[in-house]
Design a protein around this motif. Structure first.
Motif, mmCIF file in Angstrom:
data_model
loop_
_atom_site.group_PDB
_atom_site.id
_atom_site.type_symbol
_atom_site.label_atom_id
_atom_site.label_comp_id
_atom_site.label_asym_id
_atom_site.label_seq_id
_atom_site.Cartn_x
_atom_site.Cartn_y
_atom_site.Cartn_z
ATOM 1 N N LEU A 82 0.813 -1.204 0.000
ATOM 2 C CA LEU A 82 0.000 0.000 0.000
ATOM 3 C C LEU A 82 0.853 1.264 0.000
ATOM 4 O O LEU A 82 0.502 2.258 -0.645
ATOM 5 N N LEU A 83 1.966 1.240 0.687
ATOM 6 C CA LEU A 83 2.832 2.412 0.746
ATOM 7 C C LEU A 83 3.378 2.751 -0.631
ATOM 8 O O LEU A 83 3.459 3.929 -1.023
ATOM 9 N N LEU A 84 3.763 1.705 -1.400
ATOM 10 C CA LEU A 84 4.290 1.937 -2.742
ATOM 11 C C LEU A 84 3.209 2.480 -3.669
ATOM 12 O O LEU A 84 3.464 3.375 -4.490
ATOM 13 N N ARG A 85 1.987 1.984 -3.544
ATOM 14 C CA ARG A 85 0.886 2.506 -4.367
ATOM 15 C C ARG A 85 0.602 3.978 -4.061
ATOM 16 O O ARG A 85 0.368 4.775 -4.969
ATOM 17 N N LEU A 86 0.616 4.317 -2.762
ATOM 18 C CA LEU A 86 0.380 5.691 -2.378
ATOM 19 C C LEU A 86 1.472 6.607 -2.924
ATOM 20 O O LEU A 86 1.198 7.707 -3.416
ATOM 21 N N LYS A 87 2.715 6.124 -2.891
ATOM 22 C CA LYS A 87 3.823 6.923 -3.411
ATOM 23 C C LYS A 87 3.680 7.139 -4.911
ATOM 24 O O LYS A 87 3.916 8.245 -5.426
ATOM 25 N N ASN A 88 3.281 6.090 -5.629
ATOM 26 C CA ASN A 88 3.095 6.215 -7.077
ATOM 27 C C ASN A 88 1.946 7.171 -7.406
ATOM 28 O O ASN A 88 2.007 7.955 -8.363
#
Length: 302
Positions: free
Chosen positions: A22-28
């Motif tokens: 989820l953290l990577l999706r939010l960053k993207n």
């Protein structure tokens, strides 16, 4: 010594799934939003720290000196104060004339009736109406003999019949007797004083005079308990003097708006619309809307 794990695929490569979830999706997502804002930012009117290249048409606002800013605000305050002074010293917005129920019934056979103030009918002739009067309101106010410190509210019905007086001085039925409109009204009183209530409202005046017949239904018991002492009817219209001033004001603002639109279009005519800033594009929409807000057809419908 242990041997390294053998590659079962035989290609010499191993693949690992990305971690982060989820953290990577939010960053993207934030990165995509930042890119979108960067694309939109190039259309925004430039600030003092922005690079002038690849920007919109230069606006006079960003090169004005302090003295010019002061003059602009001073001109605005002078115009605003002048409008306030004209509003305070000018004619009143509305014009009101009154007539009492007793004067209406003075020369009729119903004058001696004890319940006539609670029922009517009250047939009255309106004052002279002109095109500058615009609209007509008929308002009633009751006064009772009650002296108790109490508040009370009474619901009742009002029926209205309207006749217009033609140029040949003949009555023409606008609202016929067999199609009389009934409306529910609330009579709110404190001691012997009752609040005013609107009987009718005419949004367009076609005749110079109107004969209005009013009847009350449901006030008989109220009259027996509190005794209606008097009823005053008020004819309220727009003041003709105020309407004339309003027409002149609309004409002046309409003329100035048209001049500003022509000047604005002449100033930006040599620049393509793609190079206009957001403020300039919106101004090209708001100025014609302001022209419509001044209502060029107001003198024809007033």
């Amino acid at each position: 010594m242990s041997k390294p794990p053998t590659d079962t695929s035989g290609l010499g490569y191993s693949y690992h799934l990305p971690s982060g979830g989820l953290l990577l999706r939010l960053k993207n997502s934030l990165s995509q939003f930042s890119d979108l804002f960067s694309e939109f930012n190039r259309y925004i009117a430039p600030a003092y720290h922005h690079d002038r290249c690849e920007r919109s048409v230069h606006m006079r606002l960003y090169s004005m000196q302090k003295r010019e800013f002061v003059m602009v605000f001073l001109g605005f305050l002078i115009c605003f104060g002048l409008a306030i002074v004209i509003g305070l010293t000018g004619p009143p917005i509305t014009s009101t004339s009154e007539i009492t129920a007793k004067s209406i019934l003075a020369n009729t056979t119903l004058a001696k009736s004890k319940t006539v103030l609670a029922t009517g009918p009250f047939a009255m002739k309106s004052p002279l109406m002109t095109t500058y009067s615009q609209q007509l309101w008929l308002i009633a106010k009751l006064v009772t003999d009650n002296n108790d410190d109490e508040k009370y509210d009474k619901s009742f019905h009002v029926s209205v019949a309207i006749d217009g007086i033609t140029e040949q001085h003949k009555p023409l039925s606008i609202l016929r007797a067999d199609s009389v409109r009934n409306r529910t009204r609330h009579l709110s009183c404190v001691r012997n004083d009752c609040e005013e209530f609107t009987i009718l409202h005419l949004g367009f005046l076609e005749y110079a005079h109107y004969i209005i017949t009013v009847r009350f239904y449901g006030l008989e018991s109220f009259h027996q308990k509190y005794n209606i002492r008097s009823i005053t009817f008020y004819f309220k219209t727009y003041s003709p003097e105020f309407t004339q001033i309003e027409i002149w004001f609309r004409f002046i603002f309409l003329l100035f708006t048209f001049i500003v639109i022509c000047w604005y279009a002449h100033t930006l005519r040599k620049y393509p619309i793609y190079d206009w800033s957001i403020e300039q594009k919106w101004m090209s929409i708001l100025l014609p809307l302001l022209l419509l807000y001044d209502n060029p057809f107001f003198p024809l419908i007033s």
